[in-house]
Design an enzyme around this catalytic site. Sequence first.
Site, PDB file in Angstrom:
ATOM      1  N   CYS A   1       0.847  -1.201   0.000  1.00 23.59           N
ATOM      2  CA  CYS A   1       0.000   0.000   0.000  1.00 23.59           C
ATOM      3  C   CYS A   1       0.886   1.256   0.000  1.00 23.59           C
ATOM      4  O   CYS A   1       1.630   1.501   0.948  1.00 23.59           O
ATOM      5  CB  CYS A   1      -0.920  -0.084   1.211  1.00 23.59           C
ATOM      6  SG  CYS A   1      -1.428   1.450   1.939  1.00 23.59           S
TER       7      CYS A   1
ATOM      8  N   CYS B   1       0.653   3.678   2.862  1.00 26.10           N
ATOM      9  CA  CYS B   1       1.222   3.101   4.097  1.00 26.10           C
ATOM     10  C   CYS B   1       2.728   3.330   4.135  1.00 26.10           C
ATOM     11  O   CYS B   1       3.300   3.579   5.207  1.00 26.10           O
ATOM     12  CB  CYS B   1       0.944   1.598   4.179  1.00 26.10           C
ATOM     13  SG  CYS B   1      -0.811   1.199   4.159  1.00 26.10           S
TER      14      CYS B   1
END
Lengths: 103, 284
Positions: free
Chosen positions: A31, A34
């Site tokens: 991600c 992230c």
Amino acid sequence: MSVINLNRENFESEVVKSNQTVIVDFYATWCAPCRMMSPIIDAIAEELNGTIKVGKVDCDENQELAISYSVMSIPTIIIFKEGKVAKQFVGVTDKTELMEAIK
Amino acid sequence: MYDIIVIGAGPAGITAAIYAKRAGANVLVLYNGESNVEKTDKIENYYGFKDGIDGQTLFKNGVEQAKNLEVVVRKEEVLGIEKIDNVFYIETTLKKYDSKAVIIATGNKNLKPDVKGISEFEGKGISYCAICDGFFYREKNVAVIGNGAFANKEVEHLKNIANSVTILTNGNQIKDKITEGLNVNSKPIKQIQGENKVQRVEFEDGSGLDIDGIFIAIGEASGLDFAKRLGIAVKNDFIIVDENMQTNISGLYACGNVTGGLLQICKATYEGAKAGISAVKFIK
């Protein structure tokens, strides 16, 4: 202070039963947001050196744990106080905002 | 590979491109949506135009000025930005470009549809990134709110994970080719309902659809859409930049209305110049 890798086995003892404030970053390796969040969490761990606990949950490996805290979007940052959810942030959140919430 | 790709051809984007080009960079400008300037009938407060100027002319002149300097300007819809090993990959409806730096100058499009429940359920079933959050919806029923190629990109990712994917156009027409065999519901949405998380969409006509998750990808992707998917820091729906127009991602700059503040051409051109100069410094 180092960042704790949290999972099903240690979440209860490290977070739920902790008397300390704990900040937990729910993330996944693929991600992109992230990956931007991660250094912010590391910086908080460094700056608050031992006064609070800082942990990360890899949601890919611990999906049930994430869902049990209603995490459906990553990154999600949860601040636990005395084992209970005190505040939750969804998406990349800046350090100042998190530091404010930790107080 | 381009040195710098600018997304958006309004005053901020074009000024960034001009400054970067004049400093010796190889620059591509990609745009598709209408700039706010183009939609303005008459601009009467911009320096040097004593009788004012209409927005369309100013916009057209800007693009021409950049082209005269041999900036490449292409009308292509940008679907996404990726950064891998310090290279940016920009996917459009036609192809994929790569560059060393990117400047986002897309204006301030609304990220969210004006539907009750969207903000309330953010992170509780409302998502802005299928690649990030898709795996939470394995074998579940999801919807994408949108009506074009950008929404379809999210669909393409979700259809391999979810049990079903429905496009909700919220009363809008489908603009581009979408995945064949997809459920499309064009009814205007009244609200999103659920207990602690998204469970149902209620339409204006009183009908409803049970759903586990909703991904937002309205119209064309804007700076904020890229931000949500890439992890660019945002505050109050504006991209956060430093005094050099640098975002929290190295090599990625933002300028103009997308950064908030005074929504004026003079501010957009200042920030464009700053972003162009900063991006050139970065690539050298």
